[in-house]
Design a protein around this motif. Structure first.
Motif, PDB file in Angstrom:
ATOM      1  N   ASP A  33      22.576  38.118  49.935  1.00 22.28           N
ATOM      2  CA  ASP A  33      23.500  38.544  48.804  1.00 22.28           C
ATOM      3  C   ASP A  33      24.115  37.167  48.209  1.00 22.28           C
ATOM      4  OD1 ASP A  33      24.484  39.483  46.799  1.00 22.28           O
ATOM      5  OD2 ASP A  33      26.131  40.612  48.265  1.00 22.28           O
ATOM      6  N   LEU A  34      23.462  36.459  47.224  1.00 24.12           N
ATOM      7  CA  LEU A  34      24.052  35.485  46.637  1.00 24.12           C
ATOM      8  C   LEU A  34      24.959  35.574  45.412  1.00 24.12           C
ATOM      9  CD1 LEU A  34      20.906  33.064  46.796  1.00 24.12           C
ATOM     10  CD2 LEU A  34      22.955  33.157  48.194  1.00 24.12           C
ATOM     11  N   TYR A  35      24.856  36.805  44.939  1.00 27.59           N
ATOM     12  CA  TYR A  35      25.768  37.117  43.524  1.00 27.59           C
ATOM     13  C   TYR A  35      26.941  37.716  43.780  1.00 27.59           C
ATOM     14  CZ  TYR A  35      26.808  39.379  38.961  1.00 27.59           C
ATOM     15  OH  TYR A  35      27.594  39.492  38.042  1.00 27.59           O
ATOM     16  N   THR A  36      27.287  38.702  44.934  1.00 27.20           N
ATOM     17  CA  THR A  36      28.552  39.301  45.087  1.00 27.20           C
ATOM     18  C   THR A  36      29.565  38.267  45.648  1.00 27.20           C
ATOM     19  OG1 THR A  36      27.359  41.244  45.695  1.00 27.20           O
ATOM     20  CG2 THR A  36      29.617  41.097  46.474  1.00 27.20           C
ATOM     21  N   PRO A  37      29.256  37.388  46.432  1.00 28.58           N
ATOM     22  CA  PRO A  37      30.486  36.466  46.837  1.00 28.58           C
ATOM     23  C   PRO A  37      30.960  35.683  45.423  1.00 28.58           C
ATOM     24  CG  PRO A  37      28.761  36.209  48.350  1.00 28.58           C
ATOM     25  CD  PRO A  37      28.385  37.285  47.418  1.00 28.58           C
ATOM     26  N   SER A  38      29.942  35.187  44.474  1.00 27.45           N
ATOM     27  CA  SER A  38      30.513  34.571  43.412  1.00 27.45           C
ATOM     28  C   SER A  38      31.308  35.301  42.611  1.00 27.45           C
ATOM     29  CB  SER A  38      29.289  33.889  42.586  1.00 27.45           C
ATOM     30  OG  SER A  38      28.437  35.060  42.319  1.00 27.45           O
ATOM     31  N   VAL A  39      30.958  36.668  42.300  1.00 28.89           N
ATOM     32  CA  VAL A  39      31.807  37.830  41.508  1.00 28.89           C
ATOM     33  C   VAL A  39      33.034  38.245  42.102  1.00 28.89           C
ATOM     34  CG1 VAL A  39      31.470  40.040  40.259  1.00 28.89           C
ATOM     35  CG2 VAL A  39      29.720  38.182  40.243  1.00 28.89           C
ATOM     36  N   ARG A  40      33.212  38.365  43.337  1.00 34.20           N
ATOM     37  CA  ARG A  40      34.169  38.757  44.204  1.00 34.20           C
ATOM     38  C   ARG A  40      35.778  38.018  43.915  1.00 34.20           C
ATOM     39  NH1 ARG A  40      33.185  38.677  50.165  1.00 34.20           N
ATOM     40  NH2 ARG A  40      31.389  39.973  49.419  1.00 34.20           N
ATOM     41  N   ILE A  41      35.577  36.929  43.709  1.00 32.27           N
ATOM     42  CA  ILE A  41      36.651  36.120  43.462  1.00 32.27           C
ATOM     43  C   ILE A  41      37.441  36.434  41.895  1.00 32.27           C
ATOM     44  CG2 ILE A  41      35.661  34.018  42.235  1.00 32.27           C
ATOM     45  CD1 ILE A  41      37.712  32.220  43.752  1.00 32.27           C
ATOM     46  N   LEU A  42      36.590  37.112  41.106  1.00 35.89           N
ATOM     47  CA  LEU A  42      37.062  37.424  39.695  1.00 35.89           C
ATOM     48  C   LEU A  42      37.748  38.861  39.785  1.00 35.89           C
ATOM     49  CD1 LEU A  42      33.968  36.202  37.841  1.00 35.89           C
ATOM     50  CD2 LEU A  42      36.288  35.107  38.109  1.00 35.89           C
ATOM     51  N   ILE A  43      37.475  39.661  40.780  1.00 36.60           N
ATOM     52  CA  ILE A  43      37.727  40.918  40.775  1.00 36.60           C
ATOM     53  C   ILE A  43      39.247  40.950  41.421  1.00 36.60           C
ATOM     54  CG2 ILE A  43      37.454  43.288  41.729  1.00 36.60           C
ATOM     55  CD1 ILE A  43      34.396  42.644  41.638  1.00 36.60           C
ATOM     56  N   ASP A  44      40.236  41.433  40.964  1.00 38.81           N
ATOM     57  CA  ASP A  44      41.513  41.880  41.424  1.00 38.81           C
ATOM     58  C   ASP A  44      41.460  42.881  42.538  1.00 38.81           C
ATOM     59  OD1 ASP A  44      42.536  39.706  40.062  1.00 38.81           O
ATOM     60  OD2 ASP A  44      43.321  41.104  38.377  1.00 38.81           O
ATOM     61  N   ASP A  45      42.155  42.880  43.695  1.00 32.43           N
ATOM     62  CA  ASP A  45      42.014  43.674  44.706  1.00 32.43           C
ATOM     63  C   ASP A  45      43.079  44.672  44.485  1.00 32.43           C
ATOM     64  OD1 ASP A  45      39.781  42.725  45.816  1.00 32.43           O
ATOM     65  OD2 ASP A  45      40.951  41.350  46.982  1.00 32.43           O
ATOM     66  N   GLU A  46      44.350  44.036  44.146  1.00 27.89           N
ATOM     67  CA  GLU A  46      45.618  45.058  44.236  1.00 27.89           C
ATOM     68  C   GLU A  46      45.700  45.324  42.408  1.00 27.89           C
ATOM     69  OE1 GLU A  46      48.617  43.056  45.533  1.00 27.89           O
ATOM     70  OE2 GLU A  46      47.800  42.603  47.687  1.00 27.89           O
ATOM     71  N   PRO A  47      46.028  46.559  42.345  1.00 29.40           N
ATOM     72  CA  PRO A  47      46.143  46.972  41.010  1.00 29.40           C
ATOM     73  C   PRO A  47      47.716  46.340  40.509  1.00 29.40           C
ATOM     74  CG  PRO A  47      46.460  48.922  42.318  1.00 29.40           C
ATOM     75  CD  PRO A  47      46.134  47.959  43.014  1.00 29.40           C
ATOM     76  N   ASP A  48      48.055  46.292  39.321  1.00 27.60           N
ATOM     77  CA  ASP A  48      49.090  45.576  38.721  1.00 27.60           C
ATOM     78  C   ASP A  48      50.046  46.875  38.603  1.00 27.60           C
ATOM     79  OD1 ASP A  48      50.977  43.840  37.764  1.00 27.60           O
ATOM     80  OD2 ASP A  48      49.811  43.629  35.722  1.00 27.60           O
ATOM     81  N   THR A  49      51.318  46.575  38.968  1.00 30.25           N
ATOM     82  CA  THR A  49      52.149  47.697  39.386  1.00 30.25           C
ATOM     83  C   THR A  49      53.226  47.558  37.987  1.00 30.25           C
ATOM     84  OG1 THR A  49      53.635  46.441  40.583  1.00 30.25           O
ATOM     85  CG2 THR A  49      52.186  48.413  41.630  1.00 30.25           C
ATOM     86  N   ASN A  50      53.013  46.508  37.313  1.00 28.61           N
ATOM     87  CA  ASN A  50      53.897  46.242  36.238  1.00 28.61           C
ATOM     88  C   ASN A  50      53.462  46.618  34.954  1.00 28.61           C
ATOM     89  OD1 ASN A  50      56.052  45.236  37.969  1.00 28.61           O
ATOM     90  ND2 ASN A  50      55.371  43.107  37.872  1.00 28.61           N
ATOM     91  N   ASP A  51      52.292  47.179  35.139  1.00 28.47           N
ATOM     92  CA  ASP A  51      51.823  47.756  33.799  1.00 28.47           C
ATOM     93  C   ASP A  51      52.568  48.808  32.894  1.00 28.47           C
ATOM     94  OD1 ASP A  51      49.560  46.924  32.540  1.00 28.47           O
ATOM     95  OD2 ASP A  51      48.127  48.420  33.332  1.00 28.47           O
ATOM     96  N   LYS A  52      52.853  48.262  31.529  1.00 34.62           N
ATOM     97  CA  LYS A  52      53.728  49.222  30.923  1.00 34.62           C
ATOM     98  C   LYS A  52      53.083  49.361  29.600  1.00 34.62           C
ATOM     99  CE  LYS A  52      57.982  47.341  32.718  1.00 34.62           C
ATOM    100  NZ  LYS A  52      59.362  46.621  32.254  1.00 34.62           N
ATOM    101  N   LYS A  53      52.359  50.602  29.551  1.00 34.92           N
ATOM    102  CA  LYS A  53      51.481  50.882  28.506  1.00 34.92           C
ATOM    103  C   LYS A  53      52.171  52.108  27.680  1.00 34.92           C
ATOM    104  CE  LYS A  53      47.338  48.817  29.574  1.00 34.92           C
ATOM    105  NZ  LYS A  53      45.837  48.974  29.840  1.00 34.92           N
TER     106      LYS A  53
END
Length: 53
Positions: A33-53
């Protein structure tokens, strides 16, 4: 002139070592799997709790 034979022998041994390392990595699945490790760094693991929409 004998140093050239020594260097040729060393290069052949080094090439065989790299070839064995390549076959070992292919057998153990290091390059499956050569694709997933390069994309994994771009995905945030923790949701942002300060989201005020």
């Amino acid at each position: 002139m004998s140093i050239i034979y020594f260097l040729i022998g060393c290069s052949v041994v080094l090439a065989l070592a790299f070839l064995l390392a390549f076959f070992w990595s292919q057998r153990t699945g290091q390059n499956d799997d050569l694709y997933t490790p390069s994309v994994r760094i771009l995905i945030d693991d923790e949701p942002d709790t300060n989201d005020k929409k």
